[in-house]
Design an enzyme around this catalytic site. Structure first.
Site, PDB file in Angstrom:
ATOM      1  N   VAL A 132       0.507  -2.774  10.443  1.00 34.66           N
ATOM      2  CA  VAL A 132       0.203  -3.625   9.286  1.00 34.66           C
ATOM      3  C   VAL A 132       1.521  -4.219   8.806  1.00 34.66           C
ATOM      4  O   VAL A 132       2.444  -3.475   8.445  1.00 34.66           O
ATOM      5  CB  VAL A 132      -0.488  -2.827   8.157  1.00 34.66           C
ATOM      6  CG1 VAL A 132      -0.734  -3.727   6.952  1.00 34.66           C
ATOM      7  CG2 VAL A 132      -1.801  -2.220   8.637  1.00 34.66           C
ATOM      8  N   HIS A 157       5.218  -0.609   4.071  1.00 31.57           N
ATOM      9  CA  HIS A 157       4.581   0.537   3.435  1.00 31.57           C
ATOM     10  C   HIS A 157       5.371   1.788   3.774  1.00 31.57           C
ATOM     11  O   HIS A 157       5.860   1.950   4.894  1.00 31.57           O
ATOM     12  CB  HIS A 157       3.121   0.687   3.875  1.00 31.57           C
ATOM     13  CG  HIS A 157       2.913   0.515   5.348  1.00 31.57           C
ATOM     14  ND1 HIS A 157       2.866  -0.723   5.952  1.00 31.57           N
ATOM     15  CD2 HIS A 157       2.764   1.420   6.349  1.00 31.57           C
ATOM     16  CE1 HIS A 157       2.688  -0.577   7.242  1.00 31.57           C
ATOM     17  NE2 HIS A 157       2.630   0.720   7.520  1.00 31.57           N
ATOM     18  N   HIS A 165       4.986   5.586   4.318  1.00 31.03           N
ATOM     19  CA  HIS A 165       4.023   6.667   4.533  1.00 31.03           C
ATOM     20  C   HIS A 165       4.562   7.923   3.842  1.00 31.03           C
ATOM     21  O   HIS A 165       5.743   8.262   4.002  1.00 31.03           O
ATOM     22  CB  HIS A 165       3.903   7.013   6.022  1.00 31.03           C
ATOM     23  CG  HIS A 165       3.303   5.952   6.887  1.00 31.03           C
ATOM     24  ND1 HIS A 165       1.988   5.967   7.290  1.00 31.03           N
ATOM     25  CD2 HIS A 165       3.861   4.856   7.464  1.00 31.03           C
ATOM     26  CE1 HIS A 165       1.754   4.926   8.087  1.00 31.03           C
ATOM     27  NE2 HIS A 165       2.869   4.241   8.214  1.00 31.03           N
TER      28      HIS A 165
HETATM   29  P1  AMP Z   1       1.774   1.458  10.395  1.00 28.50           P
HETATM   30  O1  AMP Z   1       1.225   1.854  11.752  1.00 28.50           O
HETATM   31  O2  AMP Z   1       3.076   2.112  10.044  1.00 28.50           O
HETATM   32  O3  AMP Z   1       1.818  -0.038  10.220  1.00 28.50           O
HETATM   33  O4  AMP Z   1       0.747   2.031   9.338  1.00 28.50           O
HETATM   34  C1  AMP Z   1      -0.385   1.337   8.925  1.00 28.50           C
HETATM   35  C2  AMP Z   1      -1.306   2.359   8.336  1.00 28.50           C
HETATM   36  O5  AMP Z   1      -2.252   1.680   7.531  1.00 28.50           O
HETATM   37  C3  AMP Z   1      -2.083   3.176   9.355  1.00 28.50           C
HETATM   38  O6  AMP Z   1      -1.775   4.551   9.169  1.00 28.50           O
HETATM   39  C4  AMP Z   1      -3.551   2.850   9.040  1.00 28.50           C
HETATM   40  O7  AMP Z   1      -4.385   3.969   9.190  1.00 28.50           O
HETATM   41  C5  AMP Z   1      -3.462   2.387   7.603  1.00 28.50           C
HETATM   42  N1  AMP Z   1      -4.490   1.455   7.158  1.00 28.50           N
HETATM   43  C6  AMP Z   1      -4.868   0.303   7.751  1.00 28.50           C
HETATM   44  N2  AMP Z   1      -5.808  -0.311   7.012  1.00 28.50           N
HETATM   45  C7  AMP Z   1      -6.019   0.466   5.929  1.00 28.50           C
HETATM   46  C8  AMP Z   1      -6.856   0.375   4.784  1.00 28.50           C
HETATM   47  N3  AMP Z   1      -7.704  -0.651   4.599  1.00 28.50           N
HETATM   48  N4  AMP Z   1      -6.813   1.356   3.848  1.00 28.50           N
HETATM   49  C9  AMP Z   1      -5.977   2.404   4.036  1.00 28.50           C
HETATM   50  N5  AMP Z   1      -5.147   2.547   5.079  1.00 28.50           N
HETATM   51  C10 AMP Z   1      -5.176   1.596   6.020  1.00 28.50           C
END
Ligand code: AMP
Length: 114
Positions: free
Chosen positions: A96, A100, A102
């Site tokens: 995404v 963010h 984590h």
């Molecule tokens: P990354 O792989 O570091 O970009 O992390 C993106 C994270 O966003 C993943 O752990 C997904 O599970 C989480 N994610 C994607 N869409 C959503 C959503 N609508 N609500 C909550 N988490 C999400």
């Protein structure tokens, strides 16, 4: 950004329960948790990757970390320990493209990470 899912979460277009929010940051549970506690802390403002942070956003970066620490205390995991991760770009697993932080907790973390 009109087509960014995390912008839509931050601005309320996609209804999501926030575990924390302030003027700059919102935090919510990850859809696909990798630990008993898995929270995402995001800036309200769209920034695609950590490469895109500007020097004038240093305080915003600090607010993400402070939010995670505060949430960890709320969850009761601050003393036991938790992990914070920001994946940058596809090679690191970023899926995404709205930065963010984590926050992972509630199980033993391993090193090196996968
Ligand atoms: P990354 O792989 O570091 O970009 O992390 C993106 C994270 O966003 C993943 O752990 C997904 O599970 C989480 N994610 C994607 N869409 C959503 C959503 N609508 N609500 C909550 N988490 C999400």
């Amino acid at each position: 950004m009109t087509d960014c899912i995390f912008c839509k979460i931050a601005n309320g277009e996609i209804k999501t329960e926030f575990v924390y929010q302030d003027d700059a940051v919102v935090a919510f549970r990850d859809l696909n948790p990798q630990a008993p506690h898995h929270i995402l802390c995001i800036p309200r403002q769209h920034v695609a990757t950590t490469n895109d942070f500007q020097p004038e956003q240093a305080a915003l970066i600090g607010k993400l970390v402070l939010a995670a620490a505060r949430i960890a205390k709320q969850l009761g995991v601050a003393e036991d320990g938790y992990r914070t991760v920001m994946n940058c770009n596809r090679g690191a697993g970023q899926t995404v493209f709205h930065v963010h932080l984590h926050l992972l907790a509630g199980r033993q973390m391993h090193w090196p990470p996968g």
